[in-house]
Enzyme design. Structure first.
Site, short mmCIF file in Angstrom:
data_model
loop_
_atom_site.label_atom_id
_atom_site.label_comp_id
_atom_site.label_asym_id
_atom_site.label_seq_id
_atom_site.Cartn_x
_atom_site.Cartn_y
_atom_site.Cartn_z
N ASP A 73 -15.67 -7.56 -7.31
CA ASP A 73 -14.64 -8.68 -7.66
C ASP A 73 -13.09 -8.10 -7.18
OD1 ASP A 73 -14.32 -7.06 -9.62
OD2 ASP A 73 -14.80 -8.44 -11.17
N ASN A 139 -15.90 -12.29 -22.88
CA ASN A 139 -16.35 -13.63 -22.70
C ASN A 139 -17.66 -13.85 -22.12
OD1 ASN A 139 -15.71 -13.29 -20.21
ND2 ASN A 139 -14.40 -14.88 -20.01
N HIS A 141 -18.59 -12.47 -18.83
CA HIS A 141 -18.51 -12.59 -17.61
C HIS A 141 -19.10 -11.34 -16.98
CE1 HIS A 141 -14.15 -11.07 -16.91
NE2 HIS A 141 -14.88 -10.02 -17.34
N GLU A 146 -17.29 -16.25 -14.58
CA GLU A 146 -16.84 -16.65 -15.73
C GLU A 146 -17.87 -17.66 -16.24
OE1 GLU A 146 -14.58 -14.91 -16.79
OE2 GLU A 146 -12.53 -15.23 -15.66
P1 PGA Z 1 -13.36 -3.46 -19.03
O1 PGA Z 1 -13.73 -4.74 -18.34
O2 PGA Z 1 -14.44 -2.31 -18.47
O3 PGA Z 1 -12.15 -3.12 -18.64
O4 PGA Z 1 -13.72 -3.77 -20.28
C1 PGA Z 1 -14.96 -5.20 -18.08
C2 PGA Z 1 -14.95 -6.72 -17.52
O5 PGA Z 1 -14.07 -7.43 -17.82
O6 PGA Z 1 -15.91 -6.98 -16.91
#
Ligand code: PGA
Length: 252
Positions: A73, A139, A141, A146
Site C-alpha cells: 500500500d 480497526n 485493516h 479498511e
Molecule cells: P503499525 O501499523 O505497524 O504501525 O501498528 C499497522 C497497520 O496499520 O497495518
C-alpha cells in the site's frame, strides 16, 4: 524455539517482544526458502521494523537479492513526503545490502486507478505473491483494506477511515492524506503464505477479534482464518486476549 500449535489453519506463534523480529524472520525464510525468486509483499509501519532489522543483521546479500519486493500500500499523499511508504522502504528495506528496489504505487500518477491497475498487473505478471508480510490496523485493516472491504476486492484507491488517519497523523500531521492506494484483499489473500505480525497491548483486542471472531468484512484481517497457509507472529502483549490463551501456543 519449540513447536507452535495450529488453530483451524492459522499457525499462531507467540514470543517475547525481544524475539519478535527474529521470529518473524524465521517464518519469512521458512515460507520463501524453497522459492528461487520469491515475490514478497511488504508491509510498512512500526510492526515490521524488527523484521527488516533482523534481515539486515543476517547479512545475506545474495539471498536478499533474489527477493522481488512489492509494496502492499501507499498513502494518497505526495510521493516525496518523508512519511510516504516509499521513504519507509528506502530506509528499512532498500538500505539492506543486496535488496532490490520495491515495486510500488506512485501516488503522484495522474490517474490513480490506472496506477493501481499497473502495479496489480506487474504483480500478476510476476506470478502473484509467494509471501505477504502484513501488519494489522487497530480497526482490523490489512494494508489499506479498511473494514467493509470484500475478500474479492482488487488493487484500488480507498478512502481512509478516521482510525487510519489518526494513526497516520502522528507522522503526517496537517498533511494527513484522506486516501490510500492498496493491493486488494484478492491479491493479498492470494499469497501462498500470509505472515501477519502484531505486537503491543494496543493490538490485543483486534488480534483476538481477527483470529477468534467471525470472519468477514467487518474485520478484514479475519479473512486470514480462511487462508490455506496463514502464520501469525505475536508478542505476548498482542496475544493477551486470545481465548485459547497465549500460554497454550507460546513458543520461545
Ligand atoms: P503499525 O501499523 O505497524 O504501525 O501498528 C499497522 C497497520 O496499520 O497495518
Amino acid at each position: 524455539m519449540g513447536a507452535g500449535t495450529r488453530g483451524q489453519q492459522v499457525e499462531i506463534v507467540v514470543v517475547d517482544q525481544g524475539a519478535f523480529g527474529e521470529a518473524a524472520l524465521e517464518h519469512l525464510l521458512r515460507a520463501t526458502g524453497g522459492v528461487a525468486r520469491p515475490v514478497v509483499g511488504l508491509a510498512t509501519g512500526n510492526t515490521p521494523v524488527g523484521l527488516y532489522a533482523a534481515l539486515r543483521a543476517r547479512g545475506d546479500a545474495a539471498w536478499i537479492a533474489r527477493v522481488r519486493p512489492f509494496a502492499i500500500d501507499e498513502y494518497g499523499g505526495r510521493g516525496d513526503h518523508p512519511c510516504a511508504n516509499r521513504a519507509y522502504f528506502a530506509s528499512h528495506w532498500e538500505a539492506i545490502p543486496g535488496a532490490a528496489a520495491v515495486e510500488q504505487f506512485d501516488p503522484d500518477a495522474p490517474d490513480r486507478a490506472a496506477e493501481c491497475g499497473r502495479l496489480a498487473a506487474a504483480l500478476r505478471a510476476a506470478g502473484g505473491l509467494d509471501l505477504v508480510v502484513l501488519g494489522i490496523g487497530r480497526n482490523g485493516h490489512l494494508a489499506f483494506n479498511e473494514p467493509g472491504s470484500e475478500a474479492g476486492s482488487m488493487a484500488r484507491e480507498v478512502r481512509l477511515t478516521e482510525a487510519s488517519m489518526d494513526a497516520a497523523r502522528g507522522c503526517w500531521g496537517d498533511e494527513t492524506p484522506e486516501t490510500g492506494l492498496t493491493l486488494g484483499l484478492a491479491e493479498i489473500l492470494g499469497a501462498r503464505t500470509a505472515l501477519l505480525l502484531a505486537n503491543g497491548a494496543a493490538k490485543a483486542g483486534i488480534v483476538a477479534r481477527a483470529l477468534e471472531g467471525a470472519s468477514g468484512p467487518g474485520c478484514p484481517a479475519s479473512y486470514l482464518q480462511r487462508h490455506p497457509r496463514a502464520v501469525v507472529v505475536l508478542d505476548t502483549d498482542a496475544a493477551a486476549l486470545l481465548r485459547r490463551g497465549a500460554g497454550a501456543i507460546r513458543r520461545d
